[in-house]
Design an enzyme around this catalytic site. Structure first.
Site, PDB file in Angstrom:
ATOM      1  N   GLU A 231      50.331  49.675  14.429  1.00 46.49           N
ATOM      2  CA  GLU A 231      49.528  50.202  13.321  1.00 46.49           C
ATOM      3  C   GLU A 231      49.323  49.163  12.224  1.00 46.49           C
ATOM      4  O   GLU A 231      48.217  48.974  11.727  1.00 46.49           O
ATOM      5  CB  GLU A 231      50.213  51.437  12.719  1.00 46.49           C
ATOM      6  N   GLN A 268      27.770  32.775 -12.379  1.00 42.73           N
ATOM      7  CA  GLN A 268      29.121  32.476 -11.917  1.00 42.73           C
ATOM      8  C   GLN A 268      29.988  33.731 -11.834  1.00 42.73           C
ATOM      9  O   GLN A 268      30.870  33.814 -10.964  1.00 42.73           O
ATOM     10  CB  GLN A 268      29.784  31.453 -12.833  1.00 42.73           C
TER      11      GLN A 268
END
Length: 368
Positions: A231, A268
C-alpha cells in the site's frame, strides 16, 4: 539502480494510461480494470495475476492514477489488490488461494480490508474485535469502520484479537466471505475518494472456517505489515501519477492564460511555484522507486517505505492546493475535479498510516 524506463516498461505504462483514460463513466469500469490486468497486477501468475514485483507494479499504478479521471475508482481497485488480494496471495493456504485469487484478479469478485475501528485507527494492538476458536471454526465479534469496498465486497480480510492480553502479538487475520453468517455491512457516504464505496462492518458471532486464517494465529500484525509494504509504495504511486497529471494541467494553464498582455507563467510567483513542485514531485518519485527496488531485493526498507509514503502524500496535497489557487475560478467550478483532487490528497496523509506515523518510523530508523 536503473533510473530509466526500459522500452517494454514504458510501453506498458503508456498502454495503461491510454486505456484507463478511455473508459466510459459507468459500472463496467471495474471489470475493465480486471481485463486490463490491474486488479491482479502483483498476484502470482498461477493465481490469475501478472506476477509483477514492487517496482513494475508501482510504475503501472502511477499510469493508472495519471490516466483515470476517477481517483475513487483507482483507490477502490488498489485497496482491493494490495489490502485484500496480496495478503491472501502471501499468507493464505493453497486451497484458499486457488479458490479466491483468480476471482479477485479478474474482477469477478471485489475484495475489502477490515482493520480500522472507531477507537483503534492506527493502533493494531488496541483492536476490540475478537475471535475465539470453536472446533473447526473461529467465531468473530466486533465492529469495523471505514472499510473501503465493503458494500460491494465478496470477500474481506478481517483482523481480530485471538489473545487480547498479548496486544499486537495476539492479532489474527482472517478471510471472511461476504455471506458468512453474522456479517453485516452498513454503507455510508464520504467526501474523500467519494466513488470508492465504504461502510461499517459488523461481526456478530460470525463463524469462519479455521483454514481461513492468514498465516497463523497471532500473526495478524505481520500480515498487516506485509500489506502495508504494498500500500505505502504501489498504492501511493497512483497519487504520484495524479499529482503529475495535475501539475501538467497547471503548467498548461500558466502557458495559455494571459493577464496584462503576457502568459501568467511569465511571472516568477507562478513559474517558481511550478518549478519547486516539479522538483519535489521528482524527489518523491525517486524515493518511491528506491523503496520498491529494495523491496524487490528483499532488503530492509522501513525508512525507504515511510519516506516515500510521506513525500508522495505531502506533495500531492501541495500540488492540489497550488492548482486550486492558480486556476482560480476554473479550479473551484463544479466538475473541474480540482477540489476533489485536494480532498483526495488530504486523505492520503491519513490512511495507510498517518504522516505522524511515517515520521515516527523515519525517526526510529535514523542514527542521529
Amino acid at each position: 539502480m536503473d533510473l530509466g524506463w526500459q522500452a517494454a516498461t514504458q510501453a506498458e505504462h503508456d498502454r495503461i494510461r491510454a486505456e484507463v483514460a478511455a473508459w466510459p463513466d459507468d459500472r463496467s469500469r471495474w471489470r475493465r480494470a480486471g481485463h486490463a490486468g490491474l486488479l491482479g497486477y502483483s498476484v502470482p501468475v498461477a493465481h490469475g495475476g501478472s506476477g509483477r514485483g514492487f517496482l513494475d507494479t508501482a510504475r503501472a499504478m502511477e499510469a493508472f492514477g495519471a490516466g483515470c479521471a476517477d481517483m475513487g475508482l483507482v483507490f477502490a481497485a488498489l485497496a482491493h489488490l494490495f489490502a485484500c488480494a496480496m495478503p491472501i496471495a502471501e499468507h493464505g493456504t493453497p486451497a484458499v488461494r486457488d479458490r479466491v485469487l483468480p476471482r479477485l484478479s479478474s474482477g469477478e469478485w471485489v475484495g475489502a480490508n477490515a482493520i480500522t475501528e472507531a477507537d483503534a485507527g492506527s493502533d493494531v494492538g488496541a483492536l476490540r474485535a475478537t475471535a475465539r476458536r470453536a472446533g473447526d471454526h473461529y467465531v468473530l465479534d466486533g465492529v469495523k469502520t471505514f472499510v473501503s469496498n465493503a458494500p460491494l465486497a465478496d470477500v474481506l480480510v478481517v483482523y481480530a484479537s485471538t489473545e487480547p492480553a498479548f496486544g499486537h502479538l495476539g492479532v489474527t487475520a482472517f478471510i471472511v466471505p461476504r455471506d458468512a453468517p453474522g456479517l453485516s455491512v452498513e454503507p455510508f457516504d464520504k467526501a474523500v475518494l467519494a466513488t470508492c464505496p465504504a461502510g461499517e462492518v459488523r461481526l456478530t458471532a460470525c463463524r469462519v472456517p479455521a483454514d481461513h486464517v492468514l498465516g497463523a494465529p497471532g500473526r495478524g500484525a505481520a500480515v498487516f505489515q506485509s500489506a502495508m509494504r504494498w500500500e505505502r509504495t504501489c498504492l501511493f504511486a497512483a497519487f504520484l501519477g495524479r499529482a503529475d497529471r495535475l501539475l501538467a494541467r497547471c503548467a498548461a494553464h500558466a502557458r495559455e492564460h494571459r493577464r496584462f498582455g503576457r502568459p501568467i507563467g511569465a511571472n516568477q510567483a507562478v513559474s517558481h511555484g511550478l518549478a519547486r513542485l516539479r522538483v519535489r514531485l521528482e524527489a518523491a518519485r525517486l524515493l518511491l522507486w528506491r523503496a520498491c527496488a529494495r523491496l524487490d531485493r528483499a532488503e530492509r526498507a522501513v525508512f525507504d517505505v515511510a519516506a516515500a509514503k510521506l513525500a508522495v502524500s505531502e506533495v500531492a496535497v501541495d500540488v492540489a492546493a497550488f492548482a486550486l489557487r492558480l486556476l482560480g475560478g476554473a479550479g473551484v467550478r463544479a466538475g473541474s475535479g480540482v477540489t476533489q483532487d485536494l480532498l483526495d490528497a488530504m486523505a492520503a496523509t491519513t490512511f495507510s498510516g498517518t504522516t505522524e506515523m511515517q515520521l515516527e518510523q523515519i525517526a526510529g530508523e535514523t542514527a542521529w
